[in-house]
Scaffold this motif. Structure first.
Motif, PDB file in Angstrom:
ATOM      1  N   LYS A  81      80.562  49.285  61.045  1.00 27.45           N
ATOM      2  CA  LYS A  81      80.583  49.222  62.162  1.00 27.45           C
ATOM      3  C   LYS A  81      80.888  49.753  63.233  1.00 27.45           C
ATOM      4  CE  LYS A  81      86.189  49.028  59.767  1.00 27.45           C
ATOM      5  NZ  LYS A  81      87.218  49.445  59.839  1.00 27.45           N
ATOM      6  N   THR A  82      79.796  51.015  62.424  1.00 30.13           N
ATOM      7  CA  THR A  82      78.949  52.285  63.375  1.00 30.13           C
ATOM      8  C   THR A  82      77.498  52.054  63.773  1.00 30.13           C
ATOM      9  OG1 THR A  82      78.768  53.630  61.505  1.00 30.13           O
ATOM     10  CG2 THR A  82      80.734  53.551  62.485  1.00 30.13           C
ATOM     11  N   GLY A  83      76.738  51.505  62.821  1.00 26.09           N
ATOM     12  CA  GLY A  83      75.534  50.861  62.330  1.00 26.09           C
ATOM     13  C   GLY A  83      74.928  51.556  61.774  1.00 26.09           C
ATOM     14  N   LEU A  84      75.639  53.659  61.408  1.00 28.72           N
ATOM     15  CA  LEU A  84      75.116  54.614  60.599  1.00 28.72           C
ATOM     16  C   LEU A  84      74.226  53.843  59.539  1.00 28.72           C
ATOM     17  CD1 LEU A  84      77.895  56.944  61.054  1.00 28.72           C
ATOM     18  CD2 LEU A  84      75.546  57.032  62.495  1.00 28.72           C
ATOM     19  N   VAL A  85      73.397  55.302  59.242  1.00 27.06           N
ATOM     20  CA  VAL A  85      73.132  54.958  57.585  1.00 27.06           C
ATOM     21  C   VAL A  85      74.002  56.211  57.066  1.00 27.06           C
ATOM     22  CG1 VAL A  85      71.639  55.759  56.419  1.00 27.06           C
ATOM     23  CG2 VAL A  85      70.396  55.157  58.630  1.00 27.06           C
ATOM     24  N   ALA A  86      74.415  54.763  56.373  1.00 29.69           N
ATOM     25  CA  ALA A  86      75.782  55.163  55.171  1.00 29.69           C
ATOM     26  C   ALA A  86      75.108  55.411  54.051  1.00 29.69           C
ATOM     27  CB  ALA A  86      76.705  53.906  55.349  1.00 29.69           C
ATOM     28  N   ALA A  87      75.356  56.765  52.948  1.00 29.14           N
ATOM     29  CA  ALA A  87      74.723  56.648  51.918  1.00 29.14           C
ATOM     30  C   ALA A  87      75.322  56.714  51.044  1.00 29.14           C
ATOM     31  CB  ALA A  87      74.164  58.113  52.057  1.00 29.14           C
ATOM     32  N   PRO A  88      75.933  56.081  49.917  1.00 26.95           N
ATOM     33  CA  PRO A  88      76.922  56.126  49.031  1.00 26.95           C
ATOM     34  C   PRO A  88      77.039  57.548  47.583  1.00 26.95           C
ATOM     35  CG  PRO A  88      75.680  53.925  48.466  1.00 26.95           C
ATOM     36  CD  PRO A  88      75.551  54.332  49.756  1.00 26.95           C
ATOM     37  N   HIS A  89      77.757  58.271  47.880  1.00 31.71           N
ATOM     38  CA  HIS A  89      77.411  58.913  46.057  1.00 31.71           C
ATOM     39  C   HIS A  89      77.238  57.871  44.693  1.00 31.71           C
ATOM     40  CE1 HIS A  89      77.810  62.882  47.438  1.00 31.71           C
ATOM     41  NE2 HIS A  89      78.183  62.392  48.677  1.00 31.71           N
ATOM     42  N   LEU A  90      76.420  58.042  43.830  1.00 33.19           N
ATOM     43  CA  LEU A  90      76.508  57.109  42.432  1.00 33.19           C
ATOM     44  C   LEU A  90      76.171  58.321  41.447  1.00 33.19           C
ATOM     45  CD1 LEU A  90      77.100  53.870  41.819  1.00 33.19           C
ATOM     46  CD2 LEU A  90      74.243  53.905  42.044  1.00 33.19           C
ATOM     47  N   THR A  91      76.663  58.091  40.417  1.00 33.55           N
ATOM     48  CA  THR A  91      76.845  58.693  39.437  1.00 33.55           C
ATOM     49  C   THR A  91      77.107  58.181  37.843  1.00 33.55           C
ATOM     50  OG1 THR A  91      79.758  58.474  38.559  1.00 33.55           O
ATOM     51  CG2 THR A  91      78.388  60.292  40.793  1.00 33.55           C
ATOM     52  N   CYS A  92      76.680  58.615  36.976  1.00 34.02           N
ATOM     53  CA  CYS A  92      76.027  57.707  35.738  1.00 34.02           C
ATOM     54  C   CYS A  92      77.105  57.639  34.785  1.00 34.02           C
ATOM     55  CB  CYS A  92      75.151  59.510  34.745  1.00 34.02           C
ATOM     56  SG  CYS A  92      73.441  59.262  35.772  1.00 34.02           S
ATOM     57  N   ILE A  93      78.700  58.794  35.682  1.00 32.83           N
ATOM     58  CA  ILE A  93      79.487  58.629  34.551  1.00 32.83           C
ATOM     59  C   ILE A  93      80.700  56.920  34.161  1.00 32.83           C
ATOM     60  CG2 ILE A  93      81.891  59.991  34.190  1.00 32.83           C
ATOM     61  CD1 ILE A  93      79.461  61.236  33.759  1.00 32.83           C
ATOM     62  N   ASP A  94      80.628  56.378  32.759  1.00 37.79           N
ATOM     63  CA  ASP A  94      81.678  55.867  33.621  1.00 37.79           C
ATOM     64  C   ASP A  94      81.194  54.637  33.680  1.00 37.79           C
ATOM     65  OD1 ASP A  94      84.358  54.765  31.954  1.00 37.79           O
ATOM     66  OD2 ASP A  94      85.424  54.618  34.343  1.00 37.79           O
ATOM     67  N   TYR A 107      73.862  47.094  46.636  1.00 35.63           N
ATOM     68  CA  TYR A 107      73.604  47.216  48.150  1.00 35.63           C
ATOM     69  C   TYR A 107      73.016  47.510  48.456  1.00 35.63           C
ATOM     70  CZ  TYR A 107      77.781  51.585  46.806  1.00 35.63           C
ATOM     71  OH  TYR A 107      78.476  52.270  46.977  1.00 35.63           O
ATOM     72  N   TRP A 108      71.738  47.120  47.880  1.00 30.78           N
ATOM     73  CA  TRP A 108      69.960  46.606  47.966  1.00 30.78           C
ATOM     74  C   TRP A 108      70.649  45.334  49.022  1.00 30.78           C
ATOM     75  CZ3 TRP A 108      66.279  49.835  49.291  1.00 30.78           C
ATOM     76  CH2 TRP A 108      65.090  48.963  49.927  1.00 30.78           C
ATOM     77  N   ASP A 109      71.302  44.207  48.552  1.00 34.81           N
ATOM     78  CA  ASP A 109      71.192  43.605  49.262  1.00 34.81           C
ATOM     79  C   ASP A 109      72.321  43.007  50.275  1.00 34.81           C
ATOM     80  OD1 ASP A 109      69.829  42.143  47.762  1.00 34.81           O
ATOM     81  OD2 ASP A 109      71.989  41.473  46.400  1.00 34.81           O
ATOM     82  N   ASN A 110      72.836  44.853  50.949  1.00 40.71           N
ATOM     83  CA  ASN A 110      74.302  44.590  51.889  1.00 40.71           C
ATOM     84  C   ASN A 110      73.322  45.466  52.992  1.00 40.71           C
ATOM     85  OD1 ASN A 110      77.149  43.342  51.492  1.00 40.71           O
ATOM     86  ND2 ASN A 110      76.317  43.865  49.442  1.00 40.71           N
ATOM     87  N   GLY A 111      72.195  45.774  52.655  1.00 44.12           N
ATOM     88  CA  GLY A 111      71.856  46.570  53.504  1.00 44.12           C
ATOM     89  C   GLY A 111      71.139  48.591  53.471  1.00 44.12           C
ATOM     90  N   ILE A 112      72.108  48.666  52.628  1.00 50.48           N
ATOM     91  CA  ILE A 112      72.110  50.234  51.924  1.00 50.48           C
ATOM     92  C   ILE A 112      70.782  50.669  51.398  1.00 50.48           C
ATOM     93  CG2 ILE A 112      73.913  51.776  50.729  1.00 50.48           C
ATOM     94  CD1 ILE A 112      74.877  50.441  52.926  1.00 50.48           C
ATOM     95  N   ARG A 113      70.776  51.239  51.537  1.00 53.85           N
ATOM     96  CA  ARG A 113      68.716  51.755  51.226  1.00 53.85           C
ATOM     97  C   ARG A 113      68.897  53.736  50.858  1.00 53.85           C
ATOM     98  NH1 ARG A 113      68.510  46.676  51.440  1.00 53.85           N
ATOM     99  NH2 ARG A 113      67.084  45.964  52.975  1.00 53.85           N
ATOM    100  N   HIS A 114      69.510  54.065  51.542  1.00 57.15           N
ATOM    101  CA  HIS A 114      69.709  56.054  51.478  1.00 57.15           C
ATOM    102  C   HIS A 114      71.170  56.340  50.302  1.00 57.15           C
ATOM    103  CE1 HIS A 114      70.400  60.499  53.066  1.00 57.15           C
ATOM    104  NE2 HIS A 114      70.303  60.128  51.243  1.00 57.15           N
ATOM    105  N   ILE A 115      70.612  56.277  48.770  1.00 54.88           N
ATOM    106  CA  ILE A 115      71.665  56.749  47.683  1.00 54.88           C
ATOM    107  C   ILE A 115      71.888  57.926  47.770  1.00 54.88           C
ATOM    108  CG2 ILE A 115      72.143  56.356  45.890  1.00 54.88           C
ATOM    109  CD1 ILE A 115      71.790  53.374  46.297  1.00 54.88           C
TER     110      ILE A 115
END
Length: 295
Positions: A81-94, A107-115
């Motif tokens: 919707k915005t074209g921004l670089v969107a960075a999800p948090h990813l944790t080791c829990i659960d 994420y990579w397949d959907n163009g998400i490059r920053h985590i």
């Protein structure tokens, strides 16, 4: 006596804005909403702050699949919707290592490059995770060449054995491939600067981006601070005295404190700032406007 600033003061203010304008980068953090009303507020904030062209925006992540799914959905929606670089948090829990790899691949397949790679908070009664943040960074780099942010703690992580052990852990994350560290929020600038110097002495050669929390609710801040081992100084507590029932003044006070922090940190060579928005745009937008970060 005139209430207007002296000409010299105006010159100083103008010079400061001129010095900072177009010279700082900002990023913003959001969290997944729990209700439709909260989701409406979140998207209003995202669209408004997107006009400032932040370097990236991040979305936090809980230790259960429901929150994880909301984070995934919001991240993908922000990007589309915005074209921004969107960075999800990813944790080791659960999550198993195989699940983490699958999430990363998706994420990579959907163009998400920053985590933003974190250990995560361990829920009460649960065992320690199989891997920690440094292991997660390595796992992500094995999946693809992600741009990875990790956490740093100028006032020491609450569970760290010592300040040096905490810095050693940050070095492990950087050595595993982290590209930058984002700090927990803080108010003691000297503590941040000493921490940055110690990191440099340990050859931690990545940006240590200060996390800035614009305060509008002292009780909420004290709750956050207790959880994260952050010292709330008396001068800040005094600034919020007798304005519990005055939310507009609280916002002005909180924005003023945050902008003063940015001014000092800028003079110390900091150029990137990460704002914890709590899903509200008003204070972050106003501060960025004043600092010269504008649509």
């Amino acid at each position: 006596m005139s209430t207007f600033p002296h000409a010299r003061q105006l010159h100083t203010l103008n010079q400061y804005v001129s010095d900072v304008q177009d010279k700082i980068n900002v990023s913003f953090e959001f969290f997944p909403p729990k209700t439709e009303e909260m989701e409406h507020t979140l998207w209003q904030s995202i669209f408004r702050l997107a006009t400032l062209k932040p370097k990236f925006v991040s979305v936090t992540y809980g230790a259960n699949s429901g929150t994880r799914d909301r984070t995934h959905d919001i991240i993908k929606a922000i990007k589309s919707k915005t074209g921004l670089v969107a960075a999800p948090h990813l944790t080791c829990i659960d999550a198993s290592q195989e699940q983490l790899k699958q999430i990363a691949k998706d994420y990579w397949d959907n163009g998400i490059r920053h985590i933003v790679a974190l250990r995560g908070d361990i829920p009460a009664g649960q065992p320690n995770p199989q891997i920690y943040a440094a292991d997660l960074v390595k796992l992500l780099k094995d999946v693809a060449d992600f741009d990875i942010s990790v956490a740093a703690y100028p006032e020491v992580h609450p569970e760290a054995k010592s300040a040096q052990a905490d810095i050693d852990n940050l070095k492990r994350k950087v050595d595993a491939g982290a590209n930058r560290a984002i700090t927990q929020f803080f108010f003691d600038i000297e503590q941040y600067l000493r921490f940055r110097d110690k990191c440099a002495a340990e050859n931690i050669n990545v940006d240590i981006i200060p996390g800035i929390l614009p305060v509008s609710n002292l009780k909420q801040l004290e709750k956050f601070a207790q959880m994260t081992n952050v010292h709330v100084p008396n001068w800040l507590i005094n600034m919020f005295t007798n304005i519990d029932d005055d939310p507009e003044t609280r916002k002005f006070v909180g924005a003023s404190v945050a902008m003063d922090m940015v001014k000092v940190l800028f003079r110390e060579g900091v150029r990137d700032f990460h704002f914890y928005t709590l899903n509200r745009a008003e204070m972050s937008f106003a501060m960025c406007h004043t600092l010269g970060v504008r649509p």
